[in-house]
Write an enzyme that holds these catalytic residues in place. Structure first.
Site, PDB file in Angstrom:
ATOM      1  N   MET A   1     -19.304  21.629  91.673  1.00 47.62           N
ATOM      2  CA  MET A   1     -18.893  21.175  90.735  1.00 47.62           C
ATOM      3  C   MET A   1     -19.382  19.895  89.591  1.00 47.62           C
ATOM      4  SD  MET A   1     -14.538  20.655  92.628  1.00 47.62           S
ATOM      5  CE  MET A   1     -14.296  21.615  93.109  1.00 47.62           C
TER       6      MET A   1
ATOM      7  N   MET B   1     -10.145  32.817  89.689  1.00 45.74           N
ATOM      8  CA  MET B   1      -9.147  31.965  90.173  1.00 45.74           C
ATOM      9  C   MET B   1      -7.873  32.104  89.731  1.00 45.74           C
ATOM     10  SD  MET B   1     -11.841  29.755  90.938  1.00 45.74           S
ATOM     11  CE  MET B   1     -11.099  28.374  90.819  1.00 45.74           C
TER      12      MET B   1
ATOM     13  N   ASP C   1      -9.286  32.690  94.260  1.00 44.13           N
ATOM     14  CA  ASP C   1      -9.751  31.823  94.815  1.00 44.13           C
ATOM     15  C   ASP C   1      -8.758  30.963  94.165  1.00 44.13           C
ATOM     16  OD1 ASP C   1     -13.171  29.314  94.034  1.00 44.13           O
ATOM     17  OD2 ASP C   1     -10.941  29.415  95.730  1.00 44.13           O
TER      18      ASP C   1
ATOM     19  N   ASP D   1     -17.758  24.762  96.729  1.00 43.04           N
ATOM     20  CA  ASP D   1     -17.221  25.245  95.855  1.00 43.04           C
ATOM     21  C   ASP D   1     -18.427  23.879  95.021  1.00 43.04           C
ATOM     22  OD1 ASP D   1     -13.989  24.752  96.710  1.00 43.04           O
ATOM     23  OD2 ASP D   1     -15.347  26.686  95.455  1.00 43.04           O
TER      24      ASP D   1
ATOM     25  N   HIS E   1     -20.157  28.766  94.740  1.00 41.81           N
ATOM     26  CA  HIS E   1     -19.223  28.761  93.702  1.00 41.81           C
ATOM     27  C   HIS E   1     -19.356  27.164  92.177  1.00 41.81           C
ATOM     28  CE1 HIS E   1     -14.672  28.283  91.520  1.00 41.81           C
ATOM     29  NE2 HIS E   1     -16.152  29.579  90.950  1.00 41.81           N
TER      30      HIS E   1
ATOM     31  N   MET F   1     -19.135  25.728  89.586  1.00 43.50           N
ATOM     32  CA  MET F   1     -18.652  25.226  88.411  1.00 43.50           C
ATOM     33  C   MET F   1     -19.072  24.519  87.970  1.00 43.50           C
ATOM     34  SD  MET F   1     -15.010  25.418  90.318  1.00 43.50           S
ATOM     35  CE  MET F   1     -16.117  24.941  92.355  1.00 43.50           C
TER      36      MET F   1
ATOM     37  N   HIS G   1     -17.078  29.183 101.993  1.00 42.97           N
ATOM     38  CA  HIS G   1     -17.424  29.084 100.722  1.00 42.97           C
ATOM     39  C   HIS G   1     -17.373  27.917 100.231  1.00 42.97           C
ATOM     40  CE1 HIS G   1     -15.683  30.314  96.296  1.00 42.97           C
ATOM     41  NE2 HIS G   1     -14.749  28.689  95.756  1.00 42.97           N
TER      42      HIS G   1
ATOM     43  N   SER H   1     -12.603  27.456 102.265  1.00 41.55           N
ATOM     44  CA  SER H   1     -13.502  26.401 101.124  1.00 41.55           C
ATOM     45  C   SER H   1     -13.357  24.846 101.862  1.00 41.55           C
ATOM     46  CB  SER H   1     -12.412  26.190  99.940  1.00 41.55           C
ATOM     47  OG  SER H   1     -13.038  24.952  99.041  1.00 41.55           O
TER      48      SER H   1
HETATM   49  C1  DX5 Z   1     -10.793  25.364  93.174  1.00 46.09           C
HETATM   50  C2  DX5 Z   1     -11.790  25.439  93.595  1.00 46.09           C
HETATM   51  C3  DX5 Z   1     -11.668  26.460  95.134  1.00 46.09           C
HETATM   52  C4  DX5 Z   1     -10.733  25.106  96.427  1.00 46.09           C
HETATM   53  C5  DX5 Z   1      -9.380  26.134  96.888  1.00 46.09           C
HETATM   54  O1  DX5 Z   1     -12.212  24.572  91.667  1.00 46.09           O
HETATM   55  O2  DX5 Z   1     -12.868  26.409  93.153  1.00 46.09           O
HETATM   56  O3  DX5 Z   1     -12.263  27.102  96.288  1.00 46.09           O
HETATM   57  O4  DX5 Z   1     -11.158  25.137  97.011  1.00 46.09           O
HETATM   58  O5  DX5 Z   1      -8.576  25.192  97.735  1.00 46.09           O
HETATM   59  P1  DX5 Z   1      -6.622  25.514  97.953  1.00 46.09           P
HETATM   60  O6  DX5 Z   1      -7.041  26.873  98.583  1.00 46.09           O
HETATM   61  O7  DX5 Z   1      -6.701  24.199  98.455  1.00 46.09           O
HETATM   62  O8  DX5 Z   1      -6.394  25.678  96.200  1.00 46.09           O
HETATM   63 ZN    ZN Z   2     -14.021  27.698  94.683  1.00 46.17          ZN
END
Ligand code: DX5
Ligand code: ZN
Length: 210
Positions: free
Chosen positions: A33, A133, A171, A31, A62, A64, A29, A6
């Site tokens: 947000m 998740m 994840d 993320d 991903h 979010m 990956h 990620s």
């Molecule tokens: C959290 C993300 C994850 C996160 C994972 O909301 O969706 O992808 O970055 O990070 P680690 O592996 O450090 O938990």
């Molecule tokens: Zn993620």
């Protein structure tokens, strides 16, 4: 086992070189947000566009964000290869899946820790991946929540009994120990941020997850 570092845990001051350190992973990956669905703001299409020329890895995106359909076209145009949205953010799931499929990219649905597999069962035949998740979405570096293992087993059983072929992606809080538990339960893709990037040997960490 596919591994997807990620990039939320990458060095954003030197992203190009930071992702080079994880070039042995099949996927990256991404993320996304929006500070609304989750209490954090991270990556937009401009970052995907900036990354794209420097990697052939699958950019597993991903979302979010509260309004996924508002931005999927921009992410795919920027170079995202796979798009996952959260079931908790959309009212018309079938329409959302169809609209993403029109962009000719694999589509996935993500479920938060308190969202049961039951809420997505009817869509499993139409999607390419389920993102379970194992932390509350919003931040890297959190502790793995073990209730994710039951969901992985449930999804794995559904795959075996229905011959569906969606990826089971996990994840949050993934490391060598939690990764092995997820693999045993039936996961096919492990997302790992802090465990891989916050290491002197990211490639070794990737190998340890396989
Ligand atoms: C959290 C993300 C994850 C996160 C994972 O909301 O969706 O992808 O970055 O990070 P680690 O592996 O450090 O938990
Ligand atoms: Zn993620």
């Amino acid at each position: 086992m596919l591994v997807a570092p990620s990039i939320l845990s990458a060095d954003f001051g030197d992203l190009k070189n930071s992702i080079k350190k994880v070039s042995t992973a099949e996927w990256l990956h991404v993320d996304v947000m929006d500070g609304h669905f989750v209490p954090n703001i991270s990556i937009g299409p401009v970052v995907v566009k900036g990354l794209r020329p420097y990697t052939k890895q699958v950019l597993d995106t991903h979302l979010m964000i509260s309004e996924p359909l508002k931005y999927v076209k921009q992410f795919v145009a920027a170079g995202s290869d796979r798009i996952t949205f959260h079931i908790e953010t959309v009212s018309d799931v079938v329409y959302t899946i169809e609209e993403i499929k029109k962009l000719s990219v694999p589509v996935g649905i993500s479920i938060k820790p308190n969202t049961p597999v039951d809420s997505i069962k009817e869509y499993l035949k139409d999607i390419d991946q389920v993102l379970v998740m194992s932390v509350e979405p919003g931040f890297g570096g959190q502790k793995f929540m073990t209730n994710a293992l039951e969901k992985i087993k449930e999804l794995d059983t559904i795959k075996k009994t229905t011959r569906l072929n969606f990826e089971i992606v996990v994840d949050g809080g993934i490391n060598e120990t939690t990764g092995a538990l997820c693999k045993e339960a039936g996961a096919t893709v492990l997302v790992a941020g802090s465990y891989v990037f916050n290491s002197e040997n990211p490639k070794g960490r990737i190998d340890s997850l396989r």
